[in-house]
Design a protein around this motif. Structure first.
Motif, PDB file in Angstrom:
ATOM      1  N   UNK A   6       0.908  -1.128   0.000  1.00  0.00           N
ATOM      2  CA  UNK A   6       0.018   0.007   0.063  1.00  0.00           C
ATOM      3  C   UNK A   6       0.786   1.390   0.003  1.00  0.00           C
ATOM      4  N   UNK A   7       0.857   2.047  -0.973  1.00  0.00           N
ATOM      5  CA  UNK A   7       1.382   3.137  -1.146  1.00  0.00           C
ATOM      6  C   UNK A   7       3.162   2.915  -0.933  1.00  0.00           C
ATOM      7  N   UNK A   8       3.494   2.086  -1.535  1.00  0.00           N
ATOM      8  CA  UNK A   8       5.180   1.563  -1.472  1.00  0.00           C
ATOM      9  C   UNK A   8       5.624   1.035  -0.020  1.00  0.00           C
ATOM     10  N   UNK A   9       4.678   0.806   0.699  1.00  0.00           N
ATOM     11  CA  UNK A   9       4.843   0.228   2.055  1.00  0.00           C
ATOM     12  C   UNK A   9       4.484  -1.233   1.964  1.00  0.00           C
ATOM     13  N   UNK A  10       5.367  -1.961   2.544  1.00  0.00           N
ATOM     14  CA  UNK A  10       4.996  -3.479   2.446  1.00  0.00           C
ATOM     15  C   UNK A  10       4.629  -4.066   3.819  1.00  0.00           C
ATOM     16  N   UNK A  11       3.549  -4.807   3.774  1.00  0.00           N
ATOM     17  CA  UNK A  11       2.972  -5.204   5.347  1.00  0.00           C
ATOM     18  C   UNK A  11       2.762  -6.840   5.038  1.00  0.00           C
ATOM     19  N   UNK A  12       3.188  -7.432   6.309  1.00  0.00           N
ATOM     20  CA  UNK A  12       3.090  -8.818   6.103  1.00  0.00           C
ATOM     21  C   UNK A  12       1.656  -9.060   6.935  1.00  0.00           C
ATOM     22  N   UNK A  13       0.666  -8.938   6.087  1.00  0.00           N
ATOM     23  CA  UNK A  13      -0.781  -8.951   6.767  1.00  0.00           C
ATOM     24  C   UNK A  13      -1.262 -10.388   6.394  1.00  0.00           C
ATOM     25  N   UNK A  14      -2.188 -10.943   7.177  1.00  0.00           N
ATOM     26  CA  UNK A  14      -2.720 -12.341   7.225  1.00  0.00           C
ATOM     27  C   UNK A  14      -4.008 -12.233   6.607  1.00  0.00           C
ATOM     28  N   UNK A  15      -4.717 -11.158   6.886  1.00  0.00           N
ATOM     29  CA  UNK A  15      -6.326 -10.798   7.077  1.00  0.00           C
ATOM     30  C   UNK A  15      -6.737  -9.657   6.527  1.00  0.00           C
ATOM     31  N   UNK A 137      -5.851 -15.909  -3.659  1.00  0.00           N
ATOM     32  CA  UNK A 137      -4.909 -16.811  -4.226  1.00  0.00           C
ATOM     33  C   UNK A 137      -3.558 -16.705  -3.813  1.00  0.00           C
ATOM     34  N   UNK A 138      -3.340 -15.399  -2.992  1.00  0.00           N
ATOM     35  CA  UNK A 138      -2.081 -15.258  -2.289  1.00  0.00           C
ATOM     36  C   UNK A 138      -2.160 -15.752  -0.909  1.00  0.00           C
ATOM     37  N   UNK A 139      -3.191 -16.357  -0.563  1.00  0.00           N
ATOM     38  CA  UNK A 139      -3.671 -17.034   0.797  1.00  0.00           C
ATOM     39  C   UNK A 139      -3.786 -15.951   1.993  1.00  0.00           C
ATOM     40  N   UNK A 140      -4.236 -14.720   1.384  1.00  0.00           N
ATOM     41  CA  UNK A 140      -4.978 -13.506   2.332  1.00  0.00           C
ATOM     42  C   UNK A 140      -6.169 -13.866   2.670  1.00  0.00           C
ATOM     43  N   UNK A 141      -6.642 -14.230   3.829  1.00  0.00           N
ATOM     44  CA  UNK A 141      -7.891 -14.359   4.534  1.00  0.00           C
ATOM     45  C   UNK A 141      -8.833 -13.119   4.358  1.00  0.00           C
ATOM     46  N   UNK A 142     -10.037 -13.280   3.944  1.00  0.00           N
ATOM     47  CA  UNK A 142     -11.197 -12.297   3.718  1.00  0.00           C
ATOM     48  C   UNK A 142     -12.112 -12.274   4.358  1.00  0.00           C
ATOM     49  N   UNK A 143     -12.568 -11.218   4.995  1.00  0.00           N
ATOM     50  CA  UNK A 143     -13.741 -11.013   5.843  1.00  0.00           C
ATOM     51  C   UNK A 143     -14.426  -9.766   5.635  1.00  0.00           C
ATOM     52  N   UNK A 144     -15.899  -9.554   5.880  1.00  0.00           N
ATOM     53  CA  UNK A 144     -16.560  -8.452   5.822  1.00  0.00           C
ATOM     54  C   UNK A 144     -17.315  -8.043   7.123  1.00  0.00           C
ATOM     55  N   UNK A 145     -17.039  -6.738   7.621  1.00  0.00           N
ATOM     56  CA  UNK A 145     -17.738  -6.569   9.033  1.00  0.00           C
ATOM     57  C   UNK A 145     -18.660  -5.059   8.476  1.00  0.00           C
ATOM     58  N   UNK A 146     -19.994  -5.520   8.604  1.00  0.00           N
ATOM     59  CA  UNK A 146     -20.804  -4.505   8.151  1.00  0.00           C
ATOM     60  C   UNK A 146     -22.084  -4.422   9.066  1.00  0.00           C
ATOM     61  N   UNK A 147     -22.357  -2.982   9.281  1.00  0.00           N
ATOM     62  CA  UNK A 147     -23.505  -2.904  10.151  1.00  0.00           C
ATOM     63  C   UNK A 147     -24.879  -3.053   9.441  1.00  0.00           C
ATOM     64  N   UNK A 148     -25.063  -3.370   8.149  1.00  0.00           N
ATOM     65  CA  UNK A 148     -26.104  -3.832   7.422  1.00  0.00           C
ATOM     66  C   UNK A 148     -26.689  -4.924   7.875  1.00  0.00           C
ATOM     67  N   UNK A 149     -27.895  -5.429   7.767  1.00  0.00           N
ATOM     68  CA  UNK A 149     -28.661  -6.581   8.097  1.00  0.00           C
ATOM     69  C   UNK A 149     -28.205  -7.875   7.282  1.00  0.00           C
ATOM     70  N   UNK A 150     -27.960  -9.081   7.474  1.00  0.00           N
ATOM     71  CA  UNK A 150     -27.656 -10.016   7.109  1.00  0.00           C
ATOM     72  C   UNK A 150     -28.323 -10.594   5.679  1.00  0.00           C
TER      73      UNK A 150
END
Length: 250
Positions: A6-15, A137-150
């Motif tokens: 992100x903006x030329x900064x590298x992050x070792x993020x998993x999620x 594909x890069x094994x980054x886990x994905x989630x959504x946190x929303x205040x909308x109803x399910x």
């Protein structure tokens, strides 16, 4: 496992955890229009006037003149049940009984807000299928946190074609759903994925999203063009982006 850039900064993020409205899809297309429709319908039903209409908009955090939802207001961040009570309170203050005010709020506001979105109300803010598939594909886990109803959120993901790419969907009407900026939902996501919270990135368009991330110990990434203004987002975010496609895998 790949890293995120992100903006030329590298992050070792998993999620990666995304807000939905204003982040994945255009906020104003759906919620501003629904709020205007609800307000007009309520004003008509209780034979109100322009003052009532203006009071409803001010209280939920919406400007009709600018077609803008304020990023820190209830319309932008509150679960539907809270928004329903807020609107009922405005009606009660005009002299309507509480029971009738709640009924009006449910009939004219809540039913509109919880209705599954039509396809023309959903405008993705990026090529989401391609982008999210790249993360998975890069094994980054994905989630959504929303205040909308399910129900509405699940319908939205289906229309977008991303339901199979999102591993966790946390919604405002879930028993333990997001109560932004309470960090509990992010801590739960990190625990369920078995990763430390500092390897979680929260991406959102409101100050509440970012405060939630900071309180949890996650990285806070703001995306402009949603409900929150650039000025207020910059004060809270670790990184500010204009498009989700600025997040890349390296």
């Amino acid at each position: 496992m790949a890293n995120l850039n992100l903006h030329d900064c590298v992050f070792d993020a998993k999620v990666l955890v995304f807000d939905k409205d204003g982040t994945l899809i255009d906020f104003h297309t759906i919620w501003g229009a629904r709020m205007v429709s609800a307000a007009e319908s309520m004003v008509s039903a209780c034979e109100g006037d322009d003052d009532l209409r203006d009071q409803l908009f001010r209280t939920v955090g919406y400007s009709l003149e600018r077609n803008q939802t304020f990023g820190s207001g209830p319309l932008a961040v509150a679960p539907i049940t809270e928004l329903e009570t807020i609107v009922a309170t405005v009606l009660y203050q005009t002299g309507i009984s509480w029971d009738e005010a709640v009924t009006l709020s449910v009939e004219h506001l809540t039913k509109r807000m919880v209705a599954p979105p039509a396809a023309d109300e959903i405008r993705p803010r990026a090529n989401l299928v391609s982008l999210l598939r790249t993360f998975r594909n890069a094994e980054i886990r994905l989630a959504i946190a929303t205040t909308d109803n399910r129900l509405a959120a699940e319908n939205c993901l289906e229309v977008l074609g991303i339901e199979s790419l999102i591993e966790q969907l946390l919604c405002g009407d879930d028993q333990t759903g997001p109560r932004k900026p309470d960090p509990a939902v992010l801590l739960d996501i990190a625990e369920s994925f078995g990763v430390p919270i500092y390897k979680v990135i929260m991406v959102g368009d409101t100050v509440s999203d970012l405060k939630m991330a900071k309180a949890a110990g996650a990285m806070a990434v703001a995306v402009t063009g949603g409900a929150g203004s650039s000025a207020e987002l910059e004060q809270q975010a670790d990184v500010v982006i204009d498009s989700l496609e600025e997040i890349s895998v390296i």
